[in-house]
Design an enzyme around this catalytic site. Structure first.
Site, PDB file in Angstrom:
ATOM      1  N   TRP A   1      15.899 -52.045   7.489  1.00 26.05           N
ATOM      2  CA  TRP A   1      15.397 -51.648   8.802  1.00 26.05           C
ATOM      3  C   TRP A   1      16.351 -52.124   9.869  1.00 26.05           C
ATOM      4  O   TRP A   1      16.938 -53.158   9.821  1.00 26.05           O
ATOM      5  CB  TRP A   1      13.998 -52.226   9.103  1.00 26.05           C
ATOM      6  CG  TRP A   1      13.624 -51.749  10.479  1.00 26.05           C
ATOM      7  CD1 TRP A   1      13.346 -50.457  10.849  1.00 26.05           C
ATOM      8  CD2 TRP A   1      13.590 -52.527  11.681  1.00 26.05           C
ATOM      9  NE1 TRP A   1      13.139 -50.382  12.201  1.00 26.05           N
ATOM     10  CE2 TRP A   1      13.280 -51.638  12.734  1.00 26.05           C
ATOM     11  CE3 TRP A   1      13.799 -53.882  11.966  1.00 26.05           C
ATOM     12  CZ2 TRP A   1      13.163 -52.047  14.069  1.00 26.05           C
ATOM     13  CZ3 TRP A   1      13.691 -54.292  13.277  1.00 26.05           C
ATOM     14  CH2 TRP A   1      13.372 -53.393  14.324  1.00 26.05           C
TER      15      TRP A   1
ATOM     16  N   GLU B   1      22.742 -60.275  25.587  1.00 25.94           N
ATOM     17  CA  GLU B   1      21.783 -59.164  25.583  1.00 25.94           C
ATOM     18  C   GLU B   1      20.612 -59.514  26.501  1.00 25.94           C
ATOM     19  O   GLU B   1      20.142 -60.647  26.521  1.00 25.94           O
ATOM     20  CB  GLU B   1      21.269 -58.942  24.155  1.00 25.94           C
ATOM     21  CG  GLU B   1      20.292 -57.785  24.023  1.00 25.94           C
ATOM     22  CD  GLU B   1      19.816 -57.591  22.578  1.00 25.94           C
ATOM     23  OE1 GLU B   1      20.000 -58.523  21.771  1.00 25.94           O
ATOM     24  OE2 GLU B   1      19.275 -56.523  22.276  1.00 25.94           O
TER      25      GLU B   1
ATOM     26  N   ASP C   1      11.607 -59.992  21.882  1.00 26.96           N
ATOM     27  CA  ASP C   1      10.877 -60.981  21.068  1.00 26.96           C
ATOM     28  C   ASP C   1      11.451 -62.388  21.234  1.00 26.96           C
ATOM     29  O   ASP C   1      10.899 -63.349  20.717  1.00 26.96           O
ATOM     30  CB  ASP C   1      10.883 -60.569  19.585  1.00 26.96           C
ATOM     31  CG  ASP C   1      12.246 -60.180  19.058  1.00 26.96           C
ATOM     32  OD1 ASP C   1      12.805 -59.197  19.562  1.00 26.96           O
ATOM     33  OD2 ASP C   1      12.736 -60.854  18.151  1.00 26.96           O
TER      34      ASP C   1
ATOM     35  N   TYR D   1      15.755 -46.358  14.582  1.00 29.60           N
ATOM     36  CA  TYR D   1      15.857 -47.648  15.243  1.00 29.60           C
ATOM     37  C   TYR D   1      16.429 -47.508  16.652  1.00 29.60           C
ATOM     38  O   TYR D   1      17.379 -46.761  16.873  1.00 29.60           O
ATOM     39  CB  TYR D   1      16.776 -48.617  14.452  1.00 29.60           C
ATOM     40  CG  TYR D   1      17.117 -49.799  15.309  1.00 29.60           C
ATOM     41  CD1 TYR D   1      16.184 -50.812  15.506  1.00 29.60           C
ATOM     42  CD2 TYR D   1      18.301 -49.846  16.025  1.00 29.60           C
ATOM     43  CE1 TYR D   1      16.437 -51.854  16.379  1.00 29.60           C
ATOM     44  CE2 TYR D   1      18.566 -50.887  16.903  1.00 29.60           C
ATOM     45  CZ  TYR D   1      17.632 -51.886  17.077  1.00 29.60           C
ATOM     46  OH  TYR D   1      17.871 -52.888  17.957  1.00 29.60           O
TER      47      TYR D   1
ATOM     48  N   GLU E   1      27.516 -53.129  16.529  1.00 30.36           N
ATOM     49  CA  GLU E   1      26.741 -54.287  16.079  1.00 30.36           C
ATOM     50  C   GLU E   1      26.106 -54.054  14.708  1.00 30.36           C
ATOM     51  O   GLU E   1      25.649 -52.946  14.413  1.00 30.36           O
ATOM     52  CB  GLU E   1      25.635 -54.537  17.122  1.00 30.36           C
ATOM     53  CG  GLU E   1      24.707 -55.678  16.763  1.00 30.36           C
ATOM     54  CD  GLU E   1      23.486 -55.717  17.675  1.00 30.36           C
ATOM     55  OE1 GLU E   1      23.536 -55.149  18.791  1.00 30.36           O
ATOM     56  OE2 GLU E   1      22.472 -56.299  17.265  1.00 30.36           O
TER      57      GLU E   1
ATOM     58  N   ASP F   1      24.176 -50.412  18.343  1.00 33.57           N
ATOM     59  CA  ASP F   1      23.613 -51.228  17.256  1.00 33.57           C
ATOM     60  C   ASP F   1      23.331 -50.335  16.044  1.00 33.57           C
ATOM     61  O   ASP F   1      22.537 -49.394  16.136  1.00 33.57           O
ATOM     62  CB  ASP F   1      22.309 -51.881  17.743  1.00 33.57           C
ATOM     63  CG  ASP F   1      21.787 -52.947  16.786  1.00 33.57           C
ATOM     64  OD1 ASP F   1      22.318 -53.062  15.668  1.00 33.57           O
ATOM     65  OD2 ASP F   1      20.835 -53.662  17.169  1.00 33.57           O
TER      66      ASP F   1
ATOM     67  N   HIS G   1      22.173 -51.611  13.170  1.00 36.01           N
ATOM     68  CA  HIS G   1      21.013 -52.237  12.543  1.00 36.01           C
ATOM     69  C   HIS G   1      21.099 -52.276  11.020  1.00 36.01           C
ATOM     70  O   HIS G   1      20.143 -51.932  10.313  1.00 36.01           O
ATOM     71  CB  HIS G   1      19.710 -51.577  13.019  1.00 36.01           C
ATOM     72  CG  HIS G   1      18.690 -52.573  13.464  1.00 36.01           C
ATOM     73  ND1 HIS G   1      17.520 -52.801  12.795  1.00 36.01           N
ATOM     74  CD2 HIS G   1      18.685 -53.436  14.497  1.00 36.01           C
ATOM     75  CE1 HIS G   1      16.839 -53.744  13.403  1.00 36.01           C
ATOM     76  NE2 HIS G   1      17.522 -54.158  14.437  1.00 36.01           N
TER      77      HIS G   1
ATOM     78  N   ARG H   1      26.385 -63.202  17.193  1.00 40.47           N
ATOM     79  CA  ARG H   1      25.132 -62.923  17.923  1.00 40.47           C
ATOM     80  C   ARG H   1      24.054 -63.989  17.743  1.00 40.47           C
ATOM     81  O   ARG H   1      22.910 -63.806  18.158  1.00 40.47           O
ATOM     82  CB  ARG H   1      24.574 -61.570  17.458  1.00 40.47           C
ATOM     83  CG  ARG H   1      25.531 -60.437  17.612  1.00 40.47           C
ATOM     84  CD  ARG H   1      25.128 -59.413  18.603  1.00 40.47           C
ATOM     85  NE  ARG H   1      23.769 -58.945  18.482  1.00 40.47           N
ATOM     86  CZ  ARG H   1      22.923 -58.900  19.517  1.00 40.47           C
ATOM     87  NH1 ARG H   1      23.300 -59.311  20.713  1.00 40.47           N
ATOM     88  NH2 ARG H   1      21.697 -58.442  19.349  1.00 40.47           N
TER      89      ARG H   1
ATOM     90  N   GLU I   1      22.441 -61.655  14.660  1.00 36.22           N
ATOM     91  CA  GLU I   1      21.155 -61.981  15.287  1.00 36.22           C
ATOM     92  C   GLU I   1      20.165 -62.566  14.281  1.00 36.22           C
ATOM     93  O   GLU I   1      19.234 -63.258  14.676  1.00 36.22           O
ATOM     94  CB  GLU I   1      20.560 -60.752  15.991  1.00 36.22           C
ATOM     95  CG  GLU I   1      20.161 -59.625  15.062  1.00 36.22           C
ATOM     96  CD  GLU I   1      19.661 -58.387  15.796  1.00 36.22           C
ATOM     97  OE1 GLU I   1      20.212 -58.050  16.850  1.00 36.22           O
ATOM     98  OE2 GLU I   1      18.716 -57.762  15.295  1.00 36.22           O
TER      99      GLU I   1
HETATM  100  C1  CS2 Z   1      17.879 -55.736  17.928  1.00 32.33           C
HETATM  101  C2  CS2 Z   1      16.486 -56.227  18.048  1.00 32.33           C
HETATM  102  O1  CS2 Z   1      18.241 -56.438  20.106  1.00 32.33           O
HETATM  103  C3  CS2 Z   1      18.769 -56.104  19.062  1.00 32.33           C
HETATM  104  O2  CS2 Z   1      19.958 -55.988  18.902  1.00 32.33           O
HETATM  105  O3  CS2 Z   1      18.506 -55.649  16.746  1.00 32.33           O
HETATM  106  O4  CS2 Z   1      15.753 -55.208  18.663  1.00 32.33           O
HETATM  107  C4  CS2 Z   1      15.794 -56.630  16.763  1.00 32.33           C
HETATM  108  O5  CS2 Z   1      15.509 -55.528  15.986  1.00 32.33           O
HETATM  109  C5  CS2 Z   1      14.555 -57.384  17.072  1.00 32.33           C
HETATM  110  O6  CS2 Z   1      14.873 -58.435  17.931  1.00 32.33           O
HETATM  111  C6  CS2 Z   1      13.900 -57.888  15.807  1.00 32.33           C
HETATM  112  O7  CS2 Z   1      12.973 -58.842  16.096  1.00 32.33           O
HETATM  113 MG    MG Z   2      20.603 -55.859  16.976  1.00 28.73          MG
END
Ligand code: CS2
Ligand code: MG
Length: 402
Positions: free
Chosen positions: A402, A339, A316, A159, A236, A210, A212, A283, A262
């Protein structure tokens, strides 16, 4: 001011975006982001089939009432699809209200609390050397805060590391890509990255990382502890927070600041985390957590517990979300960081915007509303393309986060 029309615009200028446009009988209109990465069309249907018919004829100035109508009135509360749809409506209505007041949205919220919104960029490399080079590029661009991710020896991919660098895009397959994960390899390697970065660049810049959602609480506690000498701005998503209590274990063991949220959609997803002061940054962002109206509520609650805003801002989240978020963050008293993954030129052309970057800070600009538009003719040239986020398996094949 009556809503006479609302429509959903789907476009893929390099990646998919879903935008809601609400039009009033006074000629004013507003737009809101409704993009839910990898699940975009479910929100399109939710808006077109279940929300828009209820909006027509309503008074566009009654933002709170419409929010409550869509939240309480649907019976099936919360969840990312519902809340992304509500967020889009709410953002579009705040855009309209600010345009009607002839003010940038941040003025309507209470005015600027700071001169600019500190943002962090993504430095990622296949190995520590490459990540170092990427970090130096962000430093040259003037960033004060940089997130660093690196490939892990022995794992083919992970990731946060991509070939696109500046425009990192995780939703990369018409079917989900499969990544391989090893907690042991990751835990051994990550502190080496931050040791190398501090040795090279010193302590002047904020460094972020991050995880994740890939660790258990005790593993995350160990990582937080081993990163302490490198004084991170935050670590994070160190664990999945389906169980908010999980963060307590991490907190008990480390003073590395914790950020999460997030994927949260309402204040209920972070109630324990905030109330018990188990985190430092929340977040949640405009597009997935109920728009400006609900984010205000989360921020107010967080402020009581020393928790600062650290809004999600990956690619996104469309420029519409970014514009709304910047107005919010210029105002919000308990601001931490925003971010900022830059969008491609194609995306910026579809969404002309008033916000701009200077010396590590973004400013939303002073256009009435949130300051972001959509060029519908250009948007129509980029039809939707199915794209999934990857999945992740441990080395023995077990499905993992993920
Ligand atoms: C991530 C993102 O920006 C982040 O911190 O965790 O890349 C995330 O995986 C994507 O926005 C998922 O849509
Ligand atoms: Mg993230």
């Amino acid at each position: 001011m009556k809503i006479i029309e609302a429509k959903v615009i789907v476009t893929c200028p390099g990646r998919n975006f879903v935008t809601l446009k609400i039009i009033t009988d006074q000629g004013l209109y507003g737009i809101g982001d409704a993009t839910l990465n990898g699940r975009e069309l479910s929100v399109v249907s939710y808006l077109e089939d279940h929300v828009i018919p209820c909006l027509i004829g309503r008074d566009a100035s009654r933002i709170e009432d419409i929010w409550q109508y869509l939240y309480r009135g649907c019976y099936w509360r919360r969840g990312p699809v519902t809340m992304s749809a509500i967020s889009a409506v709410d953002t579009a209505l705040w855009d309209i209200k600010a345009k009607a007041a002839n003010m940038p949205l941040y003025q309507l919220l209470g005015g600027a609390s700071r001169e600019g919104v500190m943002v962090y960029g993504h430095a990622n490399g296949n190995d520590i050397e490459e990540t170092k080079e990427e970090v130096s590029k962000y430093i040259e661009l003037g960033y004060k805060a940089i997130r660093a991710q690196t490939g892990i020896p022995g794992l083919p991919s992970t990731y946060g590391v991509s070939k696109d660098k500046m425009y990192y895009e995780p939703a990369d397959g018409a079917l989900p890509t499969e990544n391989v994960w090893s907690t042991e390899k990751y835990l051994d390697h990550t502190p080496k990255l931050f040791e190398a970065l501090r040795n090279e660049f010193g302590f002047e810049h904020h460094l972020l990382h991050d995880v994740h959602h890939r660790l258990t609480p005790i593993e995350a506690a160990r990582l937080g502890k081993s990163l302490e000498p490198y004084r991170l701005f935050w670590m994070e998503d160190c664990v999945a927070a389906d169980n908010q209590e999980s963060l307590r274990r991490v907190r008990e063991h480390t003073v590395t600041p914790l950020a999460i949220g997030e994927i949260f959609n309402t204040v209920w997803d972070c109630k324990t985390l905030i109330e018990q002061e188990l985190i430092d940054y929340i977040r949640t962002t405009v597009v997935h957590a109920g728009g400006i109206s609900h984010l205000k509520q989360i921020a107010g609650f967080a402020a009581l517990h020393h928790v600062k805003m650290g809004c999600h801002g990956a690619t996104d989240l469309s420029p519409v979300c970014m514009g709304a978020s910047l107005n919010f963050n210029l105002w919000v008293p308990n601001f931490g960081v925003q971010e900022y993954m830059r969008h491609t030129e194609e995306t910026d052309a579809v969404f002309p915007h008033a916000y701009s970057f200077k010396d590590g800070y973004l400013h939303p600009g002073d256009k009435p509303g949130h300051g972001v538009e959509i060029d519908e003719a250009l948007a129509a040239k980029y039809p939707y393309k199915r794209a999934f986020l990857p999945v992740n398996r441990k080395e023995d094949g077990t499905m993992w986060n993920w």
